[in-house]
Design an enzyme around this catalytic site. Structure first.
Site, PDB file in Angstrom:
ATOM      1  N   ARG A 123     -20.631  13.299   9.670  1.00 49.41           N
ATOM      2  CA  ARG A 123     -21.638  14.336   9.560  1.00 49.41           C
ATOM      3  C   ARG A 123     -20.604  15.222   8.583  1.00 49.41           C
ATOM      4  NH1 ARG A 123     -21.798  14.218  15.164  1.00 49.41           N
ATOM      5  NH2 ARG A 123     -23.771  13.126  15.246  1.00 49.41           N
ATOM      6  N   LYS A 144     -26.372  19.275  -5.514  1.00 50.60           N
ATOM      7  CA  LYS A 144     -27.707  18.643  -5.095  1.00 50.60           C
ATOM      8  C   LYS A 144     -26.554  16.878  -5.307  1.00 50.60           C
ATOM      9  CE  LYS A 144     -31.687  20.027  -6.556  1.00 50.60           C
ATOM     10  NZ  LYS A 144     -32.936  20.124  -7.270  1.00 50.60           N
ATOM     11  N   GLU A 186     -28.979  17.624 -20.908  1.00 48.73           N
ATOM     12  CA  GLU A 186     -28.467  18.469 -20.637  1.00 48.73           C
ATOM     13  C   GLU A 186     -28.332  19.764 -20.786  1.00 48.73           C
ATOM     14  OE1 GLU A 186     -30.678  18.455 -17.033  1.00 48.73           O
ATOM     15  OE2 GLU A 186     -29.865  16.248 -15.729  1.00 48.73           O
ATOM     16  N   LYS A 228     -25.300  26.973 -15.295  1.00 44.75           N
ATOM     17  CA  LYS A 228     -26.106  26.158 -13.854  1.00 44.75           C
ATOM     18  C   LYS A 228     -25.246  27.081 -12.320  1.00 44.75           C
ATOM     19  CE  LYS A 228     -26.982  22.452 -10.864  1.00 44.75           C
ATOM     20  NZ  LYS A 228     -27.317  20.618 -11.133  1.00 44.75           N
ATOM     21  N   GLU A 238     -32.524  25.818  -3.113  1.00 46.10           N
ATOM     22  CA  GLU A 238     -33.365  25.760  -3.851  1.00 46.10           C
ATOM     23  C   GLU A 238     -34.989  25.874  -3.335  1.00 46.10           C
ATOM     24  OE1 GLU A 238     -34.145  22.150  -7.108  1.00 46.10           O
ATOM     25  OE2 GLU A 238     -35.974  21.711  -5.958  1.00 46.10           O
ATOM     26  N   ARG A 242     -33.723  27.975  -8.399  1.00 44.47           N
ATOM     27  CA  ARG A 242     -33.461  26.996  -8.741  1.00 44.47           C
ATOM     28  C   ARG A 242     -34.291  26.213  -8.948  1.00 44.47           C
ATOM     29  NH1 ARG A 242     -28.669  23.453  -5.801  1.00 44.47           N
ATOM     30  NH2 ARG A 242     -27.459  21.843  -6.915  1.00 44.47           N
ATOM     31  N   ASN A 246     -34.917  21.598 -13.275  1.00 42.55           N
ATOM     32  CA  ASN A 246     -35.711  20.532 -13.162  1.00 42.55           C
ATOM     33  C   ASN A 246     -36.612  20.589 -14.116  1.00 42.55           C
ATOM     34  OD1 ASN A 246     -37.073  18.931 -10.919  1.00 42.55           O
ATOM     35  ND2 ASN A 246     -35.370  20.164 -10.796  1.00 42.55           N
ATOM     36  N   HIS A 249     -37.942  17.329 -15.820  1.00 43.26           N
ATOM     37  CA  HIS A 249     -38.020  17.055 -14.669  1.00 43.26           C
ATOM     38  C   HIS A 249     -39.049  16.294 -13.775  1.00 43.26           C
ATOM     39  CE1 HIS A 249     -33.825  17.775 -15.336  1.00 43.26           C
ATOM     40  NE2 HIS A 249     -33.339  16.475 -14.464  1.00 43.26           N
ATOM     41  N   HIS A 253     -38.315  12.224 -14.420  1.00 38.95           N
ATOM     42  CA  HIS A 253     -37.579  11.347 -13.180  1.00 38.95           C
ATOM     43  C   HIS A 253     -39.199  10.341 -13.328  1.00 38.95           C
ATOM     44  CE1 HIS A 253     -35.132  14.080 -10.501  1.00 38.95           C
ATOM     45  NE2 HIS A 253     -34.656  13.654 -11.473  1.00 38.95           N
ATOM     46  N   HIS A 266     -30.986   8.793 -17.898  1.00 34.51           N
ATOM     47  CA  HIS A 266     -31.163  10.501 -17.154  1.00 34.51           C
ATOM     48  C   HIS A 266     -31.689  11.758 -18.561  1.00 34.51           C
ATOM     49  CE1 HIS A 266     -32.143  13.561 -13.967  1.00 34.51           C
ATOM     50  NE2 HIS A 266     -31.033  14.413 -14.963  1.00 34.51           N
TER      51      HIS A 266
HETATM   52  N1  LIG Z   1     -27.041  15.785  -9.138  1.00 34.55           N
HETATM   53  C1  LIG Z   1     -27.218  16.497  -9.847  1.00 34.55           C
HETATM   54  O1  LIG Z   1     -27.397  17.864  -9.640  1.00 34.55           O
HETATM   55  C2  LIG Z   1     -27.734  16.432 -10.889  1.00 34.55           C
HETATM   56  C3  LIG Z   1     -27.877  16.383 -12.036  1.00 34.55           C
HETATM   57  C4  LIG Z   1     -27.853  15.802 -13.310  1.00 34.55           C
HETATM   58  C5  LIG Z   1     -27.915  14.861 -13.610  1.00 34.55           C
HETATM   59  N2  LIG Z   1     -27.592  13.712 -12.412  1.00 34.55           N
HETATM   60  C6  LIG Z   1     -27.913  12.365 -11.722  1.00 34.55           C
HETATM   61  O2  LIG Z   1     -26.447  11.778 -12.583  1.00 34.55           O
HETATM   62  C7  LIG Z   1     -27.133  10.414 -12.865  1.00 34.55           C
HETATM   63  C8  LIG Z   1     -27.010  10.706 -14.659  1.00 34.55           C
HETATM   64  O3  LIG Z   1     -25.221  10.825 -14.819  1.00 34.55           O
HETATM   65  P1  LIG Z   1     -24.568  10.594 -15.733  1.00 34.55           P
HETATM   66  O4  LIG Z   1     -25.638  10.687 -17.099  1.00 34.55           O
HETATM   67  O5  LIG Z   1     -23.318  11.195 -15.648  1.00 34.55           O
HETATM   68  O6  LIG Z   1     -24.621   8.673 -15.824  1.00 34.55           O
HETATM   69  P2  LIG Z   1     -23.562   7.536 -15.087  1.00 34.55           P
HETATM   70  O7  LIG Z   1     -22.849   7.938 -14.120  1.00 34.55           O
HETATM   71  O8  LIG Z   1     -24.066   6.215 -15.148  1.00 34.55           O
HETATM   72  O9  LIG Z   1     -22.818   7.647 -16.565  1.00 34.55           O
HETATM   73  C9  LIG Z   1     -22.923   7.090 -17.430  1.00 34.55           C
HETATM   74  C10 LIG Z   1     -22.541   5.648 -18.193  1.00 34.55           C
HETATM   75  O10 LIG Z   1     -20.889   5.830 -18.916  1.00 34.55           O
HETATM   76  C11 LIG Z   1     -20.421   5.116 -18.044  1.00 34.55           C
HETATM   77  N3  LIG Z   1     -19.047   6.109 -17.934  1.00 34.55           N
HETATM   78  C12 LIG Z   1     -18.543   7.123 -17.357  1.00 34.55           C
HETATM   79  N4  LIG Z   1     -17.605   8.116 -18.053  1.00 34.55           N
HETATM   80  C13 LIG Z   1     -17.465   7.231 -19.191  1.00 34.55           C
HETATM   81  C14 LIG Z   1     -15.760   7.145 -19.650  1.00 34.55           C
HETATM   82  N5  LIG Z   1     -15.795   8.807 -19.537  1.00 34.55           N
HETATM   83  N6  LIG Z   1     -15.942   6.851 -20.672  1.00 34.55           N
HETATM   84  C15 LIG Z   1     -16.547   5.319 -20.621  1.00 34.55           C
HETATM   85  N7  LIG Z   1     -17.678   5.159 -20.041  1.00 34.55           N
HETATM   86  C16 LIG Z   1     -17.772   6.064 -18.614  1.00 34.55           C
HETATM   87  C17 LIG Z   1     -20.802   4.635 -16.853  1.00 34.55           C
HETATM   88  O11 LIG Z   1     -20.431   3.499 -16.570  1.00 34.55           O
HETATM   89  C18 LIG Z   1     -22.032   4.758 -16.993  1.00 34.55           C
HETATM   90  O12 LIG Z   1     -22.297   3.172 -17.463  1.00 34.55           O
HETATM   91  C19 LIG Z   1     -28.616  10.965 -12.675  1.00 34.55           C
HETATM   92  O13 LIG Z   1     -28.389   9.556 -11.208  1.00 34.55           O
HETATM   93  C20 LIG Z   1     -29.266  11.727 -12.724  1.00 34.55           C
HETATM   94  O14 LIG Z   1     -30.139  11.634 -11.251  1.00 34.55           O
HETATM   95  C21 LIG Z   1     -27.628  14.871 -10.909  1.00 34.55           C
HETATM   96  O1  LIG Z   2     -29.560  21.201  -9.742  1.00 33.39           O
HETATM   97  C1  LIG Z   2     -30.628  20.960 -10.114  1.00 33.39           C
HETATM   98  O2  LIG Z   2     -30.757  22.171  -8.655  1.00 33.39           O
HETATM   99  C2  LIG Z   2     -31.294  20.589 -10.505  1.00 33.39           C
HETATM  100  O3  LIG Z   2     -32.220  20.243 -11.363  1.00 33.39           O
HETATM  101  C3  LIG Z   2     -30.709  19.507 -12.070  1.00 33.39           C
HETATM  102  C4  LIG Z   2     -31.523  18.325 -12.250  1.00 33.39           C
HETATM  103  O4  LIG Z   2     -30.625  17.923 -13.922  1.00 33.39           O
HETATM  104  C5  LIG Z   2     -30.672  17.040 -11.339  1.00 33.39           C
HETATM  105  O5  LIG Z   2     -31.144  16.060 -12.154  1.00 33.39           O
HETATM  106  C6  LIG Z   2     -30.852  17.093  -9.923  1.00 33.39           C
HETATM  107  O6  LIG Z   2     -30.452  15.366  -9.551  1.00 33.39           O
HETATM  108  C7  LIG Z   2     -32.929  16.621  -9.421  1.00 33.39           C
HETATM  109  O7  LIG Z   2     -33.123  17.144  -8.561  1.00 33.39           O
HETATM  110  P1  LIG Z   2     -33.743  16.990  -7.981  1.00 33.39           P
HETATM  111  O8  LIG Z   2     -34.025  17.722  -6.206  1.00 33.39           O
HETATM  112  O9  LIG Z   2     -35.730  16.919  -8.734  1.00 33.39           O
HETATM  113  O10 LIG Z   2     -33.889  14.916  -7.423  1.00 33.39           O
HETATM  114 ZN   LIG Z   3     -31.509  16.551 -14.712  1.00 30.42          ZN
END
Ligand SMILES: NC(=O)c1ccc[n+]([C@@H]2O[C@H](COP(=O)([O-])OP(=O)(O)OC[C@H]3O[C@@H](n4cnc5c(N)ncnc54)[C@H](O)[C@@H]3O)[C@@H](O)[C@H]2O)c1
Ligand SMILES: O=C(O)C(=O)C[C@@H](O)[C@H](O)[C@H](O)COP(=O)(O)O
Ligand SMILES: [Zn+2]
Length: 367
Positions: A123, A144, A186, A228, A238, A242, A246, A249, A253, A266
């Protein structure tokens, strides 16, 4: 080293940004009272592990931490319930307990996946983010965490804040060029939603950012993280504002789900989505220059602005209807008012969206 503090009412945590932070991981974990009583579970992927896992484990072990690593396949497909279960199995077999910490060493995929494990293991246990992509300036901050469902992005998740974010700029030097561009989408988004001057700075410094100039990247990531952090501080879960994070997105998405996760990255998907948002805004009477300025900024970063050929409206619209932003029969869009300011719009019609999908299909293809 640059520091951004994320303030959340009764809690706060730092984001450290600088060169050589992996080498200092043990010292910084200890400084922030990450427990040594039980194992750390490091989650990373098979592209990152060969470069950075041994160094991180070595630095943590030197400071008295016991570590266990779980390496997932690189790429968006690892944000799945199946991989989540595999990481959980490792956590249980390694004997993690409530004083353990999950460490995400990677990009947004590893961060979202490991964060969801941390949010749900017994949990909820502590969590540290060690971002290794440019995009992860966004994903490692704000709490998130999620995995995808085949029908919709980030559908299974939680809000779970890290205790600490360690952003070692040196790790960015091994990023593939396509991932560099995707991550910069981003960064540009943070300028477009919040800070016209920063959007202008990105435009002027695009070549340095694409070439991985570390001082330029350090500034851009600090500014992106701090925008951010400001937005999240005001609305952690959110309930309102917040949602401006998006921008791009709603369409983005849907494109990721329709294309099959990983087909469009992404940042690429939201680049197309941000152009779509500019089109929708101008269609509703906002200043006409929003569209050419948004497009030229994204094109400067060699990001796509067109929907790939053959991706049907019906599939894209259906994916939008499964999104978390679809509420009470309404598609929620974040639309620019001008460069640097956005609004949340809840009364978009299917006809307006279809018109824009058509126009996005006619854009020049870049990927
Ligand atoms: N939680 C949030 O608020 C939030 C915000 C934005 C995006 N996201 C999510 O993040 C994801 C995308 O993240 P991303 O673009 O970092 O993708 P990712 O984590 O897949 O990394 C991109 C690629 O680069 C490689 N890689 C990573 N770091 C490396 C390095 N230093 N050297 C060499 N290769 C490396 C990885 O193995 C992968 O193939 C999506 O799923 C998106 O929905 C979440
Ligand atoms: O942190 C947030 O809030 C965002 O919306 C950041 C976005 O860049 C990110 O892709 C996030 O994961 C999208 O959230 P979701 O709730 O639409 O899935
Ligand atoms: Zn995003």
């Amino acid at each position: 080293m640059r520091t951004v503090q994320v303030e959340l009412g009764d809690r706060s945590y730092p984001i450290y940004i600088g060169e050589g932070l992996l080498e200092r991981a043990g010292e910084l974990f200890a400084l922030h009272e990450i427990s040594r009583k039980s194992k750390l579970l490091i989650v990373t992927d098979d592209h990152i592990a060969p470069h950075y896992l041994a160094l991180l484990e070595d630095r943590l072990q030197a400071e008295g931490y016991q570590t266990k690593a779980h390496v997932v396949p690189g790429g968006e497909a690892s944000k799945s319930l199946q991989v989540y279960e595999e990481v959980m199995t490792t956590a249980i077999q390694a004997g993690l307990d409530r004083s353990s910490t999950v460490v995400a060493l990677g990009g947004g995929v590893v961060g979202d996946l490991a964060g969801f494990v941390a949010a749900t293991y017994m949990r909820g246990i502590d969590f540290v983010q060690i971002p290794t992509t440019i995009l992860a300036h966004d994903s490692s901050v704000g709490g998130k965490v999620a995995v995808n469902h085949p029908l919709a992005k980030n559908m299974i998740g939680a809000f779970h804040q890290p205790k600490l974010v360690l952003y070692d700029l040196n790790t960015l030097l091994t990023l593939p060029p396509r991932e560099v561009r995707s991550g910069l989408a981003e960064v540009v988004k943070h300028g477009l939603i919040w800070d016209e001057a920063f959007a202008g700075w990105c435009d002027e410094h695009a070549a340095e950012l694409l070439a991985l100039n570390l001082p330029a990247l350090g500034y851009a990531l600090e500014r992106g993280c701090s925008i951010k952090a400001q937005v999240v501080s005001g609305d952690e879960r959110e309930n309102g504002q917040r949602a401006i994070l998006n921008l791009g997105h709603t369409i983005g998405h849907a494109l990721e789900a329709v294309g099959g996760y990983g087909t469009l990255l992404h940042g690429e998907a939201i680049s197309i989505g941000m152009v779509g948002s500019a089109m929708l805004a101008v269609g509703r009477g906002k200043p006409a220059d929003i569209l050419p300025r948004t497009k030229s900024l994204l094109e400067k970063f060699e990001l796509p602005t067109a929907i790939p050929e053959g991706w049907e409206d019906e599939a894209i619209l259906s994916a939008m209807m499964h999104d978390k932003k679809f509420r009470e029969d309404q598609m929620v869009f974040v639309l620019p008012d001008r460069i640097g300011k956005v609004n949340i719009v809840k009364d978009m019609t299917v006809a307006e969206v279809k018109d824009v999908l058509g126009r996005l299909r006619e854009e020049k293809q870049h990927v």
